[in-house]
Design a protein around this motif. Structure first.
Motif, PDB file in Angstrom:
ATOM      1  N   LYS A   1       0.635  -1.243  -0.119  1.00 44.68           N
ATOM      2  CA  LYS A   1      -0.229  -0.380   0.577  1.00 44.68           C
ATOM      3  C   LYS A   1       1.074   1.325  -0.050  1.00 44.68           C
ATOM      4  O   LYS A   1      -0.056   2.082   0.457  1.00 44.68           O
TER       5      LYS A   1
ATOM      6  N   ASP B   1      -6.798  -7.304  -3.324  1.00 48.72           N
ATOM      7  CA  ASP B   1      -6.006  -5.986  -3.589  1.00 48.72           C
ATOM      8  C   ASP B   1      -5.544  -6.329  -5.266  1.00 48.72           C
ATOM      9  O   ASP B   1      -6.009  -5.926  -6.500  1.00 48.72           O
ATOM     10  N   ARG B   2      -4.547  -7.493  -5.460  1.00 49.31           N
ATOM     11  CA  ARG B   2      -3.689  -7.501  -7.096  1.00 49.31           C
ATOM     12  C   ARG B   2      -5.314  -8.118  -8.210  1.00 49.31           C
ATOM     13  O   ARG B   2      -4.740  -8.199  -8.731  1.00 49.31           O
TER      14      ARG B   2
ATOM     15  N   LEU C   1      -7.861  -7.475  -7.966  1.00 49.97           N
ATOM     16  CA  LEU C   1      -9.144  -6.311  -8.594  1.00 49.97           C
ATOM     17  C   LEU C   1      -8.594  -5.872  -9.568  1.00 49.97           C
ATOM     18  O   LEU C   1      -8.848  -4.797 -10.223  1.00 49.97           O
ATOM     19  N   GLU C   2      -7.343  -5.504  -8.988  1.00 50.52           N
ATOM     20  CA  GLU C   2      -6.598  -4.477  -9.982  1.00 50.52           C
ATOM     21  C   GLU C   2      -5.927  -5.189 -11.446  1.00 50.52           C
ATOM     22  O   GLU C   2      -6.841  -4.803 -12.105  1.00 50.52           O
ATOM     23  N   LYS C   3      -5.271  -6.636 -11.624  1.00 50.67           N
ATOM     24  CA  LYS C   3      -5.356  -7.415 -12.311  1.00 50.67           C
ATOM     25  C   LYS C   3      -6.600  -7.652 -13.340  1.00 50.67           C
ATOM     26  O   LYS C   3      -6.579  -8.126 -14.173  1.00 50.67           O
ATOM     27  N   GLN C   4      -7.315  -8.466 -12.373  1.00 54.63           N
ATOM     28  CA  GLN C   4      -8.743  -9.547 -13.295  1.00 54.63           C
ATOM     29  C   GLN C   4      -7.439 -10.107 -14.203  1.00 54.63           C
ATOM     30  O   GLN C   4      -8.347  -9.883 -15.146  1.00 54.63           O
TER      31      GLN C   4
END
Length: 223
Positions: free
Chosen positions: A135, A181-182, A184-187
């Protein structure tokens, strides 16, 4: 005005290797706190851990006869053993890996049984630190937060009350949030698979209550 030539004081190890230094600090603090049960013959006598040992004879008897204990006939007139995760040996993959590593070290170093609990506390602090570093928080802030987490009275009391499966399940909470988190970011399929794997491994750590709270928090976080 002439500028000051005095350089700010810096600790070389922390400056060049803050992450490894932070893990080392967590290790030392836990060693100091748990020194009595790590290096002496002293042990904790938590009531819940003593009660859970009553499962021992039933499990050993079943395994000796070549039967995996799916059903416990000695509690409540019979109840699921594996399905309830109340006595399900050899399902906690992470726990078995930790136990195997400790067994190897015990060949040369006289480690106590508390070592496996110690390793879980260290992993908990390490995962909290890793989550906060991803973060973009400063190493000092991430270290302070991880120390605050593992030494929070409720968390540090897990060992005192014998809630080892609760600790084992809670260890994966920061890692799960990192993977979500990853995702949602990379999908992509990689992080979808890693997140699913982490959820499954947490369930196998055998504290369904903590797992339920974890998935509930992840759902709120996703929304």
């Amino acid at each position: 005005v002439e500028q000051s030539t005095v350089k700010p004081f810096k600790i070389p190890l922390w400056t060049h290797h803050p992450d490894w230094t932070a893990i080392g600090i967590l290790f030392v603090l836990l060693i100091i706190f748990f020194n009595s049960v790590m290096f002496t013959n002293k042990t904790l006598l938590p009531p819940d851990a003593i009660a859970s040992r009553s499962f021992g004879p039933f499990i050993h008897d079943a395994l000796k006869r070549g039967i995996y204990p799916l059903w416990n006939p000695y509690i409540f007139g019979g109840m699921p053993s594996f399905a309830s995760l109340s006595s399900a040996p050899y399902v906690d993959v992470i726990g078995m890996i930790i136990y195997g590593i400790i067994w190897i070290f015990k060949l040369v170093i006289p480690l106590t049984d508390f070592t496996r609990i110690f390793v879980n506390y260290l992993l908990f602090g390490g995962f909290v630190y890793l989550l906060l570093r991803t973060k973009k928080l400063l190493p000092s802030v991430a270290l302070f937060s991880s120390i605050a987490m593992i030494f929070m009275p409720q968390v540090i009391a897990y060992a005192a009350f014998g809630h080892n499966t609760k600790l084992g399940s809670a260890v994966l909470i920061p890692l799960l949030f990192l993977l979500v988190d990853r995702l949602l970011e990379k999908q992509n399929l990689l992080f979808f698979s890693l997140t699913g794997l982490a959820v499954g491994l947490q369930l196998l750590r055998a504290h369904v209550q903590i797992c339920f709270y974890t998935e509930f928090m992840i759902g709120i976080y996703f929304i």
